[in-house]
Motif scaffolding. Structure first.
Motif, short mmCIF file in Angstrom:
data_model
loop_
_atom_site.label_atom_id
_atom_site.label_comp_id
_atom_site.label_asym_id
_atom_site.label_seq_id
_atom_site.Cartn_x
_atom_site.Cartn_y
_atom_site.Cartn_z
N PRO A 137 0.81 -1.22 0.00
CA PRO A 137 0.00 0.00 0.00
C PRO A 137 0.85 1.28 0.00
CG PRO A 137 -0.90 -1.55 1.57
CD PRO A 137 0.41 -2.12 1.11
N VAL A 138 1.94 1.28 0.75
CA VAL A 138 2.80 2.46 0.77
C VAL A 138 3.53 2.59 -0.56
CG1 VAL A 138 4.80 3.51 1.90
CG2 VAL A 138 3.08 2.33 3.27
N HIS A 139 4.04 1.49 -1.08
CA HIS A 139 4.75 1.51 -2.36
C HIS A 139 3.85 2.00 -3.48
CE1 HIS A 139 6.11 -0.26 -6.19
NE2 HIS A 139 7.30 0.10 -5.74
N ASP A 140 2.63 1.49 -3.54
CA ASP A 140 1.71 1.89 -4.61
C ASP A 140 1.33 3.36 -4.51
OD1 ASP A 140 1.86 -0.69 -5.49
OD2 ASP A 140 -0.08 -1.29 -4.64
N ALA A 141 1.17 3.87 -3.30
CA ALA A 141 0.78 5.27 -3.12
C ALA A 141 1.89 6.22 -3.54
CB ALA A 141 0.40 5.52 -1.67
N LEU A 142 3.14 5.81 -3.36
CA LEU A 142 4.27 6.69 -3.65
C LEU A 142 5.08 6.24 -4.87
CD1 LEU A 142 5.44 7.27 0.00
CD2 LEU A 142 4.17 8.84 -1.45
N HIS A 143 4.51 5.36 -5.68
CA HIS A 143 5.21 4.80 -6.82
C HIS A 143 5.68 5.87 -7.81
CE1 HIS A 143 6.27 1.45 -9.46
NE2 HIS A 143 5.89 2.24 -10.45
N GLU A 144 4.81 6.78 -8.16
CA GLU A 144 5.18 7.83 -9.13
C GLU A 144 6.25 8.76 -8.56
OE1 GLU A 144 4.33 7.92 -12.30
OE2 GLU A 144 3.23 6.05 -11.93
N LEU A 145 6.17 9.05 -7.28
CA LEU A 145 7.18 9.90 -6.66
C LEU A 145 8.54 9.22 -6.70
CD1 LEU A 145 8.02 12.40 -5.03
CD2 LEU A 145 7.40 11.12 -2.97
N ARG A 146 8.57 7.93 -6.44
CA ARG A 146 9.84 7.21 -6.48
C ARG A 146 10.47 7.27 -7.86
NH1 ARG A 146 8.99 1.88 -2.80
NH2 ARG A 146 11.08 1.48 -3.54
N HIS A 147 9.65 7.15 -8.90
CA HIS A 147 10.18 7.24 -10.27
C HIS A 147 10.59 8.66 -10.60
CE1 HIS A 147 9.72 3.22 -11.87
NE2 HIS A 147 8.57 3.12 -11.21
N ALA A 148 9.85 9.65 -10.11
CA ALA A 148 10.17 11.05 -10.40
C ALA A 148 11.49 11.46 -9.76
CB ALA A 148 9.04 11.95 -9.91
N LEU A 149 11.83 10.90 -8.61
CA LEU A 149 13.08 11.24 -7.95
C LEU A 149 14.29 10.63 -8.65
CD1 LEU A 149 12.01 10.94 -4.22
CD2 LEU A 149 12.38 13.01 -5.53
N MET A 150 14.11 9.58 -9.39
CA MET A 150 15.11 8.92 -10.24
C MET A 150 16.34 8.38 -9.51
SD MET A 150 15.38 10.83 -13.80
CE MET A 150 14.30 12.18 -14.10
N PHE A 151 16.35 8.34 -8.22
CA PHE A 151 17.50 7.73 -7.53
C PHE A 151 17.08 6.64 -6.58
CE2 PHE A 151 17.07 9.53 -3.32
CZ PHE A 151 16.36 10.70 -3.54
N ILE A 152 15.78 6.36 -6.52
CA ILE A 152 15.29 5.30 -5.67
C ILE A 152 14.82 4.16 -6.57
CG2 ILE A 152 13.62 4.65 -3.90
CD1 ILE A 152 13.51 7.61 -3.15
#
Length: 63
Positions: A45-60
């Motif tokens: 649930p946490v991963h899915d909610a912040l999935h786009e942010l993780r890709h946008a940061l490009m270092f995670i």
């Protein structure tokens, strides 16, 4: 006729507060834990909610 009033009663709650360096350390630690949990969590649930942010940061890496 000048009168000065002083408040000399000591309160017990004064001993509860930490010094400024201890407060800053606690806030930094808690903020770090929240960011670590939010950004690096594998919990679905946490991963899915912040999935786009993780890709946008490009270092995670996510997958």
């Amino acid at each position: 006729m000048s009168q000065s009033y002083t408040h000399e009663k000591k309160h017990a709650f004064e001993k509860v507060f930490f010094s400024l360096p201890a407060q800053l350390t606690a806030v930094a630690f808690l903020a770090g834990m929240v960011l670590y949990t939010a950004l690096l969590s594998g919990y679905a649930p946490v991963h899915d909610a912040l999935h786009e942010l993780r890709h946008a940061l490009m270092f995670i890496p996510c997958h």
